[in-house]
Design a protein around this motif. Structure first.
Motif, PDB file in Angstrom:
ATOM      1  N   TRP A 303      10.455  68.104 -17.855  1.00 44.72           N
ATOM      2  CA  TRP A 303      10.332  67.261 -19.055  1.00 44.72           C
ATOM      3  C   TRP A 303      11.634  67.099 -19.836  1.00 44.72           C
ATOM      4  CZ3 TRP A 303       7.881  68.564 -24.339  1.00 44.72           C
ATOM      5  CH2 TRP A 303       8.349  69.780 -24.824  1.00 44.72           C
ATOM      6  N   LYS A 304      12.645  67.934 -19.595  1.00 52.90           N
ATOM      7  CA  LYS A 304      13.920  67.769 -20.300  1.00 52.90           C
ATOM      8  C   LYS A 304      15.078  68.001 -19.333  1.00 52.90           C
ATOM      9  CE  LYS A 304      12.385  69.248 -24.922  1.00 52.90           C
ATOM     10  NZ  LYS A 304      12.613  70.207 -26.028  1.00 52.90           N
ATOM     11  N   ALA A 319      14.273  63.157 -22.112  1.00 53.20           N
ATOM     12  CA  ALA A 319      13.016  63.905 -22.095  1.00 53.20           C
ATOM     13  C   ALA A 319      11.879  62.984 -21.684  1.00 53.20           C
ATOM     14  CB  ALA A 319      12.736  64.507 -23.476  1.00 53.20           C
ATOM     15  N   ARG A 321       7.397  62.900 -21.517  1.00 53.89           N
ATOM     16  CA  ARG A 321       6.074  63.511 -21.709  1.00 53.89           C
ATOM     17  C   ARG A 321       5.431  63.779 -20.358  1.00 53.89           C
ATOM     18  NH1 ARG A 321       1.950  60.338 -25.127  1.00 53.89           N
ATOM     19  NH2 ARG A 321       0.839  62.317 -25.004  1.00 53.89           N
ATOM     20  N   ARG A 552      -0.834  67.178 -28.234  1.00 52.71           N
ATOM     21  CA  ARG A 552       0.072  66.028 -28.214  1.00 52.71           C
ATOM     22  C   ARG A 552       1.433  66.413 -28.784  1.00 52.71           C
ATOM     23  NH1 ARG A 552       2.270  62.571 -31.365  1.00 52.71           N
ATOM     24  NH2 ARG A 552       1.284  63.495 -33.203  1.00 52.71           N
ATOM     25  N   ARG A 553       1.419  67.156 -29.893  1.00 53.09           N
ATOM     26  CA  ARG A 553       2.688  67.572 -30.494  1.00 53.09           C
ATOM     27  C   ARG A 553       3.448  68.527 -29.576  1.00 53.09           C
ATOM     28  NH1 ARG A 553      -0.583  67.996 -35.141  1.00 53.09           N
ATOM     29  NH2 ARG A 553      -0.661  70.267 -34.897  1.00 53.09           N
ATOM     30  N   THR A 556       4.988  66.561 -26.665  1.00 55.69           N
ATOM     31  CA  THR A 556       5.900  65.458 -26.991  1.00 55.69           C
ATOM     32  C   THR A 556       7.267  66.040 -27.267  1.00 55.69           C
ATOM     33  OG1 THR A 556       4.107  64.128 -27.932  1.00 55.69           O
ATOM     34  CG2 THR A 556       6.360  63.537 -28.540  1.00 55.69           C
ATOM     35  N   PRO A 557       8.259  65.769 -26.425  1.00 59.76           N
ATOM     36  CA  PRO A 557       9.579  66.373 -26.612  1.00 59.76           C
ATOM     37  C   PRO A 557      10.246  65.875 -27.879  1.00 59.76           C
ATOM     38  CG  PRO A 557       9.638  64.722 -24.873  1.00 59.76           C
ATOM     39  CD  PRO A 557       8.196  64.895 -25.246  1.00 59.76           C
ATOM     40  N   ASP A 558      11.045  66.727 -28.469  1.00 64.12           N
ATOM     41  CA  ASP A 558      11.738  66.367 -29.715  1.00 64.12           C
ATOM     42  C   ASP A 558      13.070  65.700 -29.459  1.00 64.12           C
ATOM     43  OD1 ASP A 558      13.110  68.488 -28.719  1.00 64.12           O
ATOM     44  OD2 ASP A 558      12.689  69.852 -30.375  1.00 64.12           O
ATOM     45  N   THR A 559      13.435  65.505 -28.182  1.00 67.32           N
ATOM     46  CA  THR A 559      14.694  64.834 -27.859  1.00 67.32           C
ATOM     47  C   THR A 559      14.476  63.337 -27.824  1.00 67.32           C
ATOM     48  OG1 THR A 559      15.411  66.726 -26.556  1.00 67.32           O
ATOM     49  CG2 THR A 559      16.516  64.637 -26.146  1.00 67.32           C
TER      50      THR A 559
END
Length: 559
Positions: A303-304, A319, A321, A552-553, A556-559
């Motif tokens: 994912w990243k 990134a 999901r 979901r949070r 969900t990547p923060d990038t």
């Protein structure tokens, strides 16, 4: 120095000649040749693997003698001659159109979000089209980069989804390959695993090699394995300890590394057909799901990814999901029966209320909800051959044994009224038996939307943690006393004895989550139960909504 010559007798070839220097003494043939080719003017750089194949195919001569061993050592001063097939005549990967989720694209490289089920590049064991076939269908010029793996600088397993970097030029490929091999690329995966790791975060530093007996498996090897380092942290732990959502960073790139390391610490990936657990307890977690919703692959997603652009040096961080099958699985596994306890004092009408609530069921569902009765459970325990009957007979002999071998409930009740110590002793023995039956009831109906358990002494037994919603049926004291006298023929003395064994009605109300008023007629109770069913349905929806938002949070990547 490199000399470029066109072959007169083999027009389909390009011949390059290089002069090894004294400094190359002791160096490998493939390494020296790759270095020369990278610096040759008007010549695309070739990967080390490509150079090895040229040598093995007999296209490289040293001082006029063909060598087919890439690891051959040079003395220094030799003349190296390479016969390169022209790009237009090289065997190329077959273009096969297919969907590609492109997350980054420029003239040097691509980053693709690969779906599960798609192999990265052609291989003898793979008969279906691969990512490479889709790539050359969309960017035909990439087919000239390599025969088998054009643009591929790293791999993820067929049934692993997520981000993969692809080079569009040989120059980018060489730089990216070096970045991966020197561990200058940041890679993080999401994984769903069996159980909950303890501690919740840590490192797995364990060498990985081929399994000694199973060809399709890799394994942690004390001897002969290659260094492998993974770092994990727990993002979400199932409250019941059945599964966890993990973030895993790999500092090396061994085959099946995350799958092997997670299995090594006792937490194999959900859905993994190779490294997954075989014991019934673990497999029952997924087998409890409807077949169409069970995972068909290991729950692993790249994912990243972060790396320096091979040409410009710019930092690229991307990134992705997880795909739908992985996103929905935590919610499916978190769905459990809403455990509704109906309790109250004697004569409050809790038995009728529990039955009506069960019959009300769930909105859109015609079947009644599962119903458990503690009184019926005790009757089963006290029946001939029941665990309760065996305990009573073993503890008190024939004193409370009926002619049929069951428990003489009238005699036992009378003794419990007269001997508080005996009552406490019986309760301490029987309550755990009932508790076990309740646990089995919830387990049997674990996939239902909700179930109802009528338990008069629920608060007194200390089972608060074994319920999701506690409903107390309230009835005014005068009304319930009248009902007990008229329907059961209880005397005031019997009512008082029962009340003395349990908490007062006011305490049961305070200890419950919801209260149903049963002080009116039957129509009044039906209306209140219908309202209760609506509130319970809202609580179920709200719980799933909160879980859905939480997952979901987390995913969900923060990038």
């Amino acid at each position: 120095m490199a000399e470029h010559t066109e072959s007169d007798d083999a027009p389909s070839q390009q011949i390059l000649r290089f002069q090894a220097q004294a400094r190359h003494s002791g160096d490998r043939l493939d390494a020296v040749l790759a270095s020369f080719l990278a610096d040759a003017p008007d010549q695309d750089a070739l990967s080390r693997e490509h150079v090895k194949r040229l040598i093995k195919d007999g296209r490289v001569a040293v001082d006029g003698a063909v060598l087919t061993k890439p690891s051959a050592r040079l003395l220094g001063g030799e003349t190296l001659e390479v016969h390169l097939p022209r790009a237009s005549d090289r065997e190329q990967a077959e273009p096969v159109p297919g969907a590609l989720d492109v997350r980054y694209e420029d003239e040097h490289l691509l980053v693709i979000d690969k779906p599960a089920g798609l192999t990265v590049h052609p291989a003898p064991s793979c008969s279906e089209p691969t990512l490479v076939n889709r790539l050359v269908a969309r960017w035909p010029e990439m087919a000239l980069l390599d025969r088998d793996r054009p643009g591929i600088v790293h791999r993820i397993d067929k049934d692993t989804s997520g981000l993969i970097v692809v080079a569009r030029t040989n120059a980018a490929r060489l730089k990216l390959s070096e970045a991966f091999s020197s561990r200058n690329v940041d890679k993080e995966y999401l994984a769903l695993v069996h159980g909950v790791p303890d501690p919740p975060q840590g490192e797995v530093d364990a060498p990985i090699g081929r399994h000694p007996t199973v060809k399709v498996r890799m394994a942690v090897c004390a001897k002969g394995g290659r260094h492998a380092l993974s770092e994990y942290r727990t993002l979400y732990a199932d409250p019941e300890g059945r599964w966890a959502l993990m973030a895993v960073v790999i500092h090396t790139g061994r085959t099946h590394q995350i799958r092997v390391h997670m299995d090594h610490i006792g937490h194999p990936l959900l859905g993994d057909p190779v490294y997954g657990p075989a014991d019934a307890a673990a497999t029952s977690l997924l087998n409890a799901l409807p077949e169409a919703l069970r995972p068909t692959r290991q729950m692993l997603h790249a994912w990243k990814i972060g790396f320096d652009h091979p040409i410009t040096g710019e930092r690229i961080e991307l990134a992705s999901r997880p795909h739908l099958d992985m996103r929905r699985l935590p919610l499916l596994l978190s769905r459990s029966v809403q455990r509704v306890i109906v309790t109250g004092v004697a004569g409050s009408g809790k038995t009728t209320a529990a039955r009506l609530l069960s019959e009300a069921g769930s909105p859109g569902v015609s079947d009644p909800a599962p119903l458990f009765s503690a009184d019926a459970a005790v009757a089963e325990l006290y029946a001939p051959g029941g665990d309760g009957a065996r305990y009573i007979a073993g503890r008190y002999g024939d004193r409370f044994t009926a002619p049929d071998g069951g428990v003489d409930k009238r005699a036992l009740f009378q003794a419990m009224c007269e001997e508080p110590g005996l009552r406490r002793e019986v309760e301490e023995a029987v309550h755990p038996m009932v508790g076990h039956m309740i646990a089995e009831f919830w387990c049997r109906h674990g996939r239902e939307r909700f179930g109802v358990a009528e338990i008069p002494l629920f608060h007194e037994a200390g089972w608060r943690d074994d319920a999701d919603v506690i409903v107390c049926v309230y009835c005014p004291e005068t009304t319930r006393s009248t009902r007990l006298q008229e329907t059961r023929g209880w005397s005031a003395h019997t009512v008082a004895a029962f009340d003395a064994w349990q908490l007062p009605q006011a305490a049961k109300v305070r200890g419950s989550d919801l209260v149903v008023d049963n002080g009116g007629d039957e129509e009044h109770l039906h209306k209140n139960i219908a309202n209760l069913a609506g509130v319970l349905a809202w609580l179920r929806r709200n719980r799933m909504h909160r879980l859905r938002e939480r997952f979901r949070r987390l995913m969900t990547p923060d990038t």
